[in-house]
Scaffold this motif. Sequence first.
Motif, PDB file in Angstrom:
ATOM      1  N   ARG A  75       0.575  -1.529  -0.096  1.00  0.00           N
ATOM      2  CA  ARG A  75       0.381   0.345   0.232  1.00  0.00           C
ATOM      3  C   ARG A  75       0.513   1.151  -0.313  1.00  0.00           C
ATOM      4  O   ARG A  75       0.725   2.343  -0.814  1.00  0.00           O
ATOM      5  CB  ARG A  75      -0.959   0.201   1.118  1.00  0.00           C
ATOM      6  CG  ARG A  75      -2.160  -0.889   1.228  1.00  0.00           C
ATOM      7  CD  ARG A  75      -3.133  -1.061   2.209  1.00  0.00           C
ATOM      8  NE  ARG A  75      -3.863   0.006   2.386  1.00  0.00           N
ATOM      9  CZ  ARG A  75      -4.741   0.115   2.685  1.00  0.00           C
ATOM     10  NH1 ARG A  75      -4.784  -0.008   4.000  1.00  0.00           N
ATOM     11  NH2 ARG A  75      -5.461   1.400   2.973  1.00  0.00           N
ATOM     12  N   LYS A  77       3.254   1.573  -1.281  1.00  0.00           N
ATOM     13  CA  LYS A  77       4.171   1.335  -2.833  1.00  0.00           C
ATOM     14  C   LYS A  77       3.373   2.197  -3.399  1.00  0.00           C
ATOM     15  O   LYS A  77       3.756   2.622  -4.988  1.00  0.00           O
ATOM     16  CB  LYS A  77       4.569   0.378  -3.416  1.00  0.00           C
ATOM     17  CG  LYS A  77       5.729  -0.310  -2.841  1.00  0.00           C
ATOM     18  CD  LYS A  77       6.092  -1.548  -3.345  1.00  0.00           C
ATOM     19  CE  LYS A  77       7.220  -1.803  -2.361  1.00  0.00           C
ATOM     20  NZ  LYS A  77       8.016  -3.433  -3.299  1.00  0.00           N
ATOM     21  N   GLU A  78       2.140   2.005  -3.635  1.00  0.00           N
ATOM     22  CA  GLU A  78       0.591   2.597  -4.556  1.00  0.00           C
ATOM     23  C   GLU A  78       0.671   4.370  -4.085  1.00  0.00           C
ATOM     24  O   GLU A  78      -0.250   4.679  -4.690  1.00  0.00           O
ATOM     25  CB  GLU A  78      -0.289   1.843  -4.293  1.00  0.00           C
ATOM     26  CG  GLU A  78      -0.178   0.595  -4.567  1.00  0.00           C
ATOM     27  CD  GLU A  78      -1.586   0.473  -3.542  1.00  0.00           C
ATOM     28  OE1 GLU A  78      -2.472   0.848  -3.379  1.00  0.00           O
ATOM     29  OE2 GLU A  78      -1.603  -1.580  -4.109  1.00  0.00           O
ATOM     30  N   ALA A  81       1.858   6.912  -6.194  1.00  0.00           N
ATOM     31  CA  ALA A  81       0.380   6.980  -7.929  1.00  0.00           C
ATOM     32  C   ALA A  81      -1.166   7.712  -7.186  1.00  0.00           C
ATOM     33  O   ALA A  81      -1.193   8.369  -7.814  1.00  0.00           O
ATOM     34  CB  ALA A  81       0.580   5.868  -8.369  1.00  0.00           C
ATOM     35  N   THR A  82      -1.279   7.313  -6.330  1.00  0.00           N
ATOM     36  CA  THR A  82      -2.807   7.602  -5.416  1.00  0.00           C
ATOM     37  C   THR A  82      -2.593   9.240  -5.355  1.00  0.00           C
ATOM     38  O   THR A  82      -3.965  10.405  -5.521  1.00  0.00           O
ATOM     39  CB  THR A  82      -2.892   7.607  -4.348  1.00  0.00           C
ATOM     40  OG1 THR A  82      -3.017   5.561  -4.244  1.00  0.00           O
ATOM     41  CG2 THR A  82      -4.118   7.397  -4.100  1.00  0.00           C
TER      42      THR A  82
END
Length: 112
Positions: A75, A77-78, A81-82
Amino acid sequence: MTTTKNTTMTETEALRADLELTRRHLADTVQQLTRQLNVPRRIKESAASAGHRAVQAAGTAGERAKDSARNLPARAKEMPATARQHPKATAAVGGAVALGVGAAAWIVGRGR
């Protein structure tokens, strides 16, 4: 007269038996009421039950926390991008966190 005396004895015995049965029933009833009105025992039972439920809830919460911790690196790592997809939301959340930290620091500083 002998027949009357035997009949009277039988009635007397029947009354005594009925009295004994009533006494036993009354004793059982009193014992049941005593159990129900024993507040300290009932409190202990209720506390023990609550303790068991708390242990079960803590175990469930611990398992959920472990699952969340396992998924945290993915999460994290995401997140960039978010943040790029929703820059205004990211700024709002960051501002709210900064405001909360500042307010907590101010409250702690006032207490000294």
